[in-house]
Design a protein around this motif. Sequence first.
Motif, PDB file in Angstrom:
ATOM      1  N   GLY A   1       8.647  -0.993  -2.929  1.00 34.17           N
ATOM      2  CA  GLY A   1       8.491   0.278  -3.643  1.00 34.17           C
ATOM      3  C   GLY A   1       8.384   1.418  -2.643  1.00 34.17           C
ATOM      4  N   THR A   2       7.607   2.400  -2.988  1.00 30.45           N
ATOM      5  CA  THR A   2       7.412   3.561  -2.120  1.00 30.45           C
ATOM      6  C   THR A   2       5.936   3.713  -1.817  1.00 30.45           C
ATOM      7  N   GLU A   3       5.616   3.767  -0.525  1.00 29.05           N
ATOM      8  CA  GLU A   3       4.236   3.964  -0.088  1.00 29.05           C
ATOM      9  C   GLU A   3       3.956   5.458   0.003  1.00 29.05           C
ATOM     10  N   VAL A   4       2.805   5.870  -0.504  1.00 27.79           N
ATOM     11  CA  VAL A   4       2.380   7.259  -0.429  1.00 27.79           C
ATOM     12  C   VAL A   4       1.027   7.301   0.265  1.00 27.79           C
ATOM     13  N   ILE A   5       0.911   8.198   1.243  1.00 30.15           N
ATOM     14  CA  ILE A   5      -0.360   8.442   1.918  1.00 30.15           C
ATOM     15  C   ILE A   5      -0.677   9.916   1.711  1.00 30.15           C
ATOM     16  N   PHE A   6      -1.744  10.184   1.005  1.00 33.09           N
ATOM     17  CA  PHE A   6      -2.147  11.557   0.686  1.00 33.09           C
ATOM     18  C   PHE A   6      -3.500  11.826   1.330  1.00 33.09           C
ATOM     19  N   SER A   7      -3.609  12.938   2.030  1.00 32.24           N
ATOM     20  CA  SER A   7      -4.913  13.297   2.608  1.00 32.24           C
ATOM     21  C   SER A   7      -5.241  14.740   2.262  1.00 32.24           C
ATOM     22  N   LEU A   8      -6.537  14.998   2.162  1.00 32.85           N
ATOM     23  CA  LEU A   8      -7.041  16.326   1.825  1.00 32.85           C
ATOM     24  C   LEU A   8      -8.333  16.538   2.583  1.00 32.85           C
ATOM     25  N   SER A   9      -8.528  17.758   3.079  1.00 28.23           N
ATOM     26  CA  SER A   9      -9.689  18.049   3.927  1.00 28.23           C
ATOM     27  C   SER A   9     -10.993  18.126   3.157  1.00 28.23           C
ATOM     28  N   GLY A  10     -10.959  18.200   1.839  1.00 33.02           N
ATOM     29  CA  GLY A  10     -12.193  18.275   1.067  1.00 33.02           C
ATOM     30  C   GLY A  10     -11.939  18.122  -0.408  1.00 33.02           C
TER      31      GLY A  10
ATOM     32  N   GLN B   1      -8.014  27.318   2.669  1.00 29.11           N
ATOM     33  CA  GLN B   1      -9.202  26.549   3.030  1.00 29.11           C
ATOM     34  C   GLN B   1      -9.000  25.050   3.051  1.00 29.11           C
ATOM     35  N   LEU B   2      -8.260  24.505   2.127  1.00 26.49           N
ATOM     36  CA  LEU B   2      -8.078  23.057   2.065  1.00 26.49           C
ATOM     37  C   LEU B   2      -6.754  22.673   2.710  1.00 26.49           C
ATOM     38  N   LEU B   3      -6.812  21.769   3.666  1.00 29.44           N
ATOM     39  CA  LEU B   3      -5.599  21.286   4.311  1.00 29.44           C
ATOM     40  C   LEU B   3      -5.241  19.930   3.727  1.00 29.44           C
ATOM     41  N   GLY B   4      -3.960  19.734   3.468  1.00 28.39           N
ATOM     42  CA  GLY B   4      -3.538  18.470   2.900  1.00 28.39           C
ATOM     43  C   GLY B   4      -2.193  18.043   3.440  1.00 28.39           C
ATOM     44  N   SER B   5      -1.887  16.772   3.206  1.00 27.14           N
ATOM     45  CA  SER B   5      -0.581  16.252   3.593  1.00 27.14           C
ATOM     46  C   SER B   5      -0.234  15.078   2.693  1.00 27.14           C
ATOM     47  N   ILE B   6       1.049  14.843   2.582  1.00 27.34           N
ATOM     48  CA  ILE B   6       1.551  13.665   1.881  1.00 27.34           C
ATOM     49  C   ILE B   6       2.664  13.081   2.739  1.00 27.34           C
ATOM     50  N   PHE B   7       2.589  11.768   2.948  1.00 23.44           N
ATOM     51  CA  PHE B   7       3.618  11.024   3.658  1.00 23.44           C
ATOM     52  C   PHE B   7       4.215  10.030   2.667  1.00 23.44           C
ATOM     53  N   ILE B   8       5.534   9.938   2.658  1.00 18.70           N
ATOM     54  CA  ILE B   8       6.240   9.076   1.721  1.00 18.70           C
ATOM     55  C   ILE B   8       7.121   8.134   2.533  1.00 18.70           C
ATOM     56  N   ASN B   9       6.969   6.841   2.303  1.00 13.59           N
ATOM     57  CA  ASN B   9       7.721   5.836   3.063  1.00 13.59           C
ATOM     58  C   ASN B   9       8.359   4.826   2.122  1.00 13.59           C
ATOM     59  N   ARG B  10       9.651   4.586   2.314  1.00 13.00           N
ATOM     60  CA  ARG B  10      10.360   3.579   1.532  1.00 13.00           C
ATOM     61  C   ARG B  10       9.967   2.204   2.063  1.00 13.00           C
ATOM     62  N   LYS B  11       9.592   1.319   1.171  1.00 11.76           N
ATOM     63  CA  LYS B  11       9.243  -0.059   1.514  1.00 11.76           C
ATOM     64  C   LYS B  11      10.075  -0.988   0.646  1.00 11.76           C
ATOM     65  N   THR B  12      10.123  -2.251   1.015  1.00 10.02           N
ATOM     66  CA  THR B  12      10.897  -3.203   0.208  1.00 10.02           C
ATOM     67  C   THR B  12      10.281  -3.407  -1.168  1.00 10.02           C
TER      68      THR B  12
ATOM     69  N   SER C   1      11.393   4.953  -6.735  1.00  8.92           N
ATOM     70  CA  SER C   1      12.182   5.215  -5.529  1.00  8.92           C
ATOM     71  C   SER C   1      11.570   6.370  -4.739  1.00  8.92           C
ATOM     72  N   LEU C   2      11.898   6.418  -3.479  1.00 11.27           N
ATOM     73  CA  LEU C   2      11.450   7.519  -2.626  1.00 11.27           C
ATOM     74  C   LEU C   2      11.919   8.852  -3.209  1.00 11.27           C
ATOM     75  N   GLU C   3      13.129   8.888  -3.716  1.00 11.22           N
ATOM     76  CA  GLU C   3      13.680  10.126  -4.278  1.00 11.22           C
ATOM     77  C   GLU C   3      12.897  10.573  -5.511  1.00 11.22           C
ATOM     78  N   THR C   4      12.508   9.627  -6.342  1.00  8.08           N
ATOM     79  CA  THR C   4      11.722   9.965  -7.536  1.00  8.08           C
ATOM     80  C   THR C   4      10.356  10.504  -7.147  1.00  8.08           C
ATOM     81  N   VAL C   5       9.731   9.891  -6.155  1.00  9.48           N
ATOM     82  CA  VAL C   5       8.419  10.353  -5.687  1.00  9.48           C
ATOM     83  C   VAL C   5       8.539  11.773  -5.129  1.00  9.48           C
ATOM     84  N   TRP C   6       9.551  12.009  -4.311  1.00 10.21           N
ATOM     85  CA  TRP C   6       9.762  13.344  -3.734  1.00 10.21           C
ATOM     86  C   TRP C   6       9.992  14.370  -4.850  1.00 10.21           C
TER      87      TRP C   6
END
Length: 154
Positions: free
Chosen positions: A99-108, A86-97, A12-17
């Motif tokens: 499961g949960t989609e995760v998009i993780f990015s990191l600058s290096g 120095q390292l920039l990152g982000s995580i996006f979490i989206n509920r889908k039918t 679930s989105l809640e579990t991922v968070w």
Amino acid sequence: MPYEYRFMLNASLETVWYSWTQPAVMRRWVSCPDFWQCISAQNELIEGGAFQFELHGRNEKWSRSIEGHYSRIKAFREIHFCIQKQLLGSIFINRKTTGTEVIFSLSGHQLPFTDQPLDVEGLLARFIVECEVSCLIVPDATLLGRVRNRIHQQ
């Protein structure tokens, strides 16, 4: 050069968070089992808040403190952060039918304190296992509610 990882979780989105933001859980997946483990994690999950991981090598001669801060947080949706200034990152979490989609990015893939590459794939693999195993042991719903309320209040 930024790196981006996209994956679906059977959680679930809640579990991922919860798995991404709770220090006790973070300690379990923020590790490199052959070389070091996270012995302490602190997390102030607010914009401008700080996080810190204390890492100790398996040979006990090596230890590091990893610090960073949050620049943007949308509860249960996205987190933007900076590691060691120095390292920039982000995580996006989206509920889908499905499961949960995760998009993780990191600058290096290079941590500022070492010449060793950062094993992002290994960290994310341990994170995925943590999320999917956590589905079998559902966190107390009142705890999730308290976390959600605390985040919304800030």
